[in-house]
Design an enzyme around this catalytic site. Structure first.
Site, PDB file in Angstrom:
ATOM      1  N   TRP A   1       0.823  -1.216   0.000  1.00  0.00           N
ATOM      2  CA  TRP A   1       0.000   0.000   0.000  1.00  0.00           C
ATOM      3  C   TRP A   1       0.849   1.254   0.000  1.00  0.00           C
ATOM      4  O   TRP A   1       0.495   2.255  -0.638  1.00  0.00           O
ATOM      5  CB  TRP A   1      -0.987  -0.023   1.169  1.00  0.00           C
ATOM      6  CG  TRP A   1      -1.972  -1.142   1.057  1.00  0.00           C
ATOM      7  CD1 TRP A   1      -2.116  -2.190   1.930  1.00  0.00           C
ATOM      8  CD2 TRP A   1      -2.930  -1.367   0.015  1.00  0.00           C
ATOM      9  NE1 TRP A   1      -3.107  -3.032   1.479  1.00  0.00           N
ATOM     10  CE2 TRP A   1      -3.626  -2.563   0.308  1.00  0.00           C
ATOM     11  CE3 TRP A   1      -3.277  -0.674  -1.151  1.00  0.00           C
ATOM     12  CZ2 TRP A   1      -4.635  -3.073  -0.506  1.00  0.00           C
ATOM     13  CZ3 TRP A   1      -4.276  -1.186  -1.967  1.00  0.00           C
ATOM     14  CH2 TRP A   1      -4.946  -2.363  -1.637  1.00  0.00           C
TER      15      TRP A   1
ATOM     16  N   ASP B   1      -1.741   6.535   6.278  1.00  0.00           N
ATOM     17  CA  ASP B   1      -2.833   5.643   5.882  1.00  0.00           C
ATOM     18  C   ASP B   1      -3.115   4.747   7.085  1.00  0.00           C
ATOM     19  O   ASP B   1      -2.284   3.926   7.474  1.00  0.00           O
ATOM     20  CB  ASP B   1      -2.360   4.819   4.673  1.00  0.00           C
ATOM     21  CG  ASP B   1      -3.385   3.788   4.216  1.00  0.00           C
ATOM     22  OD1 ASP B   1      -4.419   3.625   4.875  1.00  0.00           O
ATOM     23  OD2 ASP B   1      -3.117   3.143   3.174  1.00  0.00           O
TER      24      ASP B   1
ATOM     25  N   LYS C   1     -12.315  -1.944   6.639  1.00  0.00           N
ATOM     26  CA  LYS C   1     -11.494  -2.812   7.474  1.00  0.00           C
ATOM     27  C   LYS C   1     -11.998  -2.774   8.929  1.00  0.00           C
ATOM     28  O   LYS C   1     -12.208  -3.792   9.537  1.00  0.00           O
ATOM     29  CB  LYS C   1     -10.027  -2.377   7.434  1.00  0.00           C
ATOM     30  CG  LYS C   1      -9.481  -2.108   6.022  1.00  0.00           C
ATOM     31  CD  LYS C   1      -9.142  -3.362   5.272  1.00  0.00           C
ATOM     32  CE  LYS C   1      -8.940  -3.180   3.772  1.00  0.00           C
ATOM     33  NZ  LYS C   1      -7.855  -2.329   3.343  1.00  0.00           N
TER      34      LYS C   1
HETATM   35  C1  LIG Z   1      -7.266  -1.949   1.931  1.00  0.00           C
HETATM   36  C2  LIG Z   1      -6.240  -0.900   2.038  1.00  0.00           C
HETATM   37  C3  LIG Z   1      -6.103   0.121   1.087  1.00  0.00           C
HETATM   38  C4  LIG Z   1      -6.952   0.184  -0.156  1.00  0.00           C
HETATM   39  O1  LIG Z   1      -8.226   0.555   0.176  1.00  0.00           O
HETATM   40  P1  LIG Z   1      -9.378   0.681  -0.918  1.00  0.00           P
HETATM   41  O2  LIG Z   1     -10.466   1.265  -0.095  1.00  0.00           O
HETATM   42  O3  LIG Z   1      -9.670  -0.686  -1.423  1.00  0.00           O
HETATM   43  O4  LIG Z   1      -8.899   1.594  -1.969  1.00  0.00           O
HETATM   44  C5  LIG Z   1      -5.152   1.084   1.293  1.00  0.00           C
HETATM   45  N1  LIG Z   1      -4.345   1.037   2.357  1.00  0.00           N
HETATM   46  C6  LIG Z   1      -4.431   0.066   3.292  1.00  0.00           C
HETATM   47  C7  LIG Z   1      -3.512   0.077   4.451  1.00  0.00           C
HETATM   48  C8  LIG Z   1      -5.375  -0.933   3.154  1.00  0.00           C
HETATM   49  O5  LIG Z   1      -5.471  -1.902   4.077  1.00  0.00           O
END
Ligand SMILES: *Cc1c(COP(=O)(O)O)cnc(C)c1O
Length: 373
Positions: free
Chosen positions: A102, A171, A195
């Site tokens: 990511w 993030d 998540k």
């Molecule tokens: C799942 C995830 C993403 C991507 O998220 P989307 O909503 O599918 O674009 C980005 N960063 C992390 C840490 C993730 O776990």
């Protein structure tokens, strides 16, 4: 069919209480005679729903007054671009710490937009099994970027890098509200909801007000400007109304269970149980190094993944992993297949996973190890 324990990395399990409340209000929410799915986002019925979600984010995350809370769409992945477009506007340079898929995708997106991306640290040398230590970030960067919990690699920062006056962007998609976090240490935080917060469809952004610019990078579309959404209370266009409604309910559930600190206590207890077993087992081992381990995503391999990899060894490993996943599913423990970049298994044990689920998993693992040793 009874409910299963769902270890999916995302979308992932939600608190059962919340699902039941949503079901109960499906046809008539708050005496309106409507489902939230059917409400105008500009209606008096919806206004308190979005206001409540924001107020709960502010309360549970202790968001300082000089930050805006936004509910956007496009997932975490859209933030990779939005961060670059709105923040890389002075020197046009940004620092990224590379800790896995990511973080890499975020850096690649900034590069694509013409930002000068410096990878100032990386754990690629050991397949991203640890978090590099970065003491101080200096230089004329417009921002520094980290992925705080690496969903795929099973790693998590146990410290916040000191970026001085450089805004730190994180993030927190897979660890939001799993622990207490000092928002004031960051310029911008974002999290896709699927998540740890809600169903897919809404992305939470918490941004310090001075970073909301009127002059993003040239050509930035209206929808990609934080200012557009900040000026309009996340209602410039139609927001993901139903997801925001469920988010509010999940936040209420978190509050009833002790807030961020309460979640952290539960999560530590769950993770201790699982890592403790992994560390004591001859059959399995955790892939993330101690000191960098995620409380949310626990990645592990079996002993058949060790050592020299001849073809027979690889075939054995694949067969054992597939067997594990299949038998676990039959036992009501679903979505344990690891990401292909790490292999093996991954148990995502987000806030909504009860300790009983982790206990059931460990019992299953013991039995499987005995049968396959
Ligand atoms: C799942 C995830 C993403 C991507 O998220 P989307 O909503 O599918 O674009 C980005 N960063 C992390 C840490 C993730 O776990």
């Amino acid at each position: 069919m009874p409910r299963v324990y769902n270890f999916s990395a995302g979308p992932s399990c939600l608190p059962e209480e919340v699902l039941k409340e949503c079901a109960q209000e499906m046809l008539d929410c708050n005496g309106t005679g409507q489902s939230v799915m059917e409400m105008s986002h500009r209606s008096a019925a919806f206004e308190p729903i979005i206001a409540h979600a924001e107020q709960q984010v502010r309360k549970l995350m202790n968001v300082p007054d000089n930050y805006k809370v936004l509910f956007l769409q496009g997932g975490g992945s859209t933030q990779f671009a939005m961060v670059a477009q709105n923040l890389a506007i002075h020197s046009g340079k940004a620092a990224y710490i590379q800790t896995g898929v990511w973080a890499k995708k975020a850096a690649a997106e900034a590069k694509k937009l013409g930002v000068q991306v410096d990878i100032i640290a990386s754990s690629e040398d050991k397949n991203y099994s640890y978090i590099p230590r970065v003491e101080k970030i200096a230089g004329g960067y417009d921002y520094a970027y980290i992925c705080f919990n690496n969903t795929i690699m099973g790693t998590h920062y146990e410290y916040i890098p000191d970026t001085g006056s450089i805004p730190l962007v994180a993030d927190i998609s897979s660890c939001v509200l799993s622990e207490e976090l000092d928002v004031s240490k960051f310029g911008l935080l974002f999290a896709g909801a699927q998540k740890n917060l809600a169903p897919a469809g809404v992305t939470l952004v918490i941004i310090r007000e001075d970073l909301i610019t009127e002059t993003p990078r040239a050509g930035t579309p209206t929808m990609m400007c934080y200012k557009t959404h900040a000026d309009n209370g996340s209602m410039y266009n139609t927001p993901p109304c139903y997801t925001i409604y469920v988010l509010g309910k999940v936040l209420d559930w978190i509050e009833r269970n002790g807030g961020a600190a309460g979640m952290h206590r539960r999560n530590v207890e769950k993770a201790k149980l699982l890592y403790g077993y992994l560390d004591s087992s001859e059959f399995y081992h955790a892939t993330a190094e101690a000191g960098s381990r995620s409380l949310m995503n626990v990645t592990f391999l079996t002993k058949y993944s060790d050592g020299a990899k001849d073809e027979a060894g690889l075939a054995k490993e694949k067969a054992v992993n597939a067997q594990f996943v299949k038998q676990a599913e039959a036992a009501g423990l679903v979505n344990l297949k690891g990401h292909r970049l790490v292999g093996g298994m991954r148990a995502s044990i987000y806030n909504a996973m009860p300790i009983e689920g982790v206990k059931a998993l460990v019992e299953f693992m013991k039995q499987f190890a005995a049968e396959n040793a």
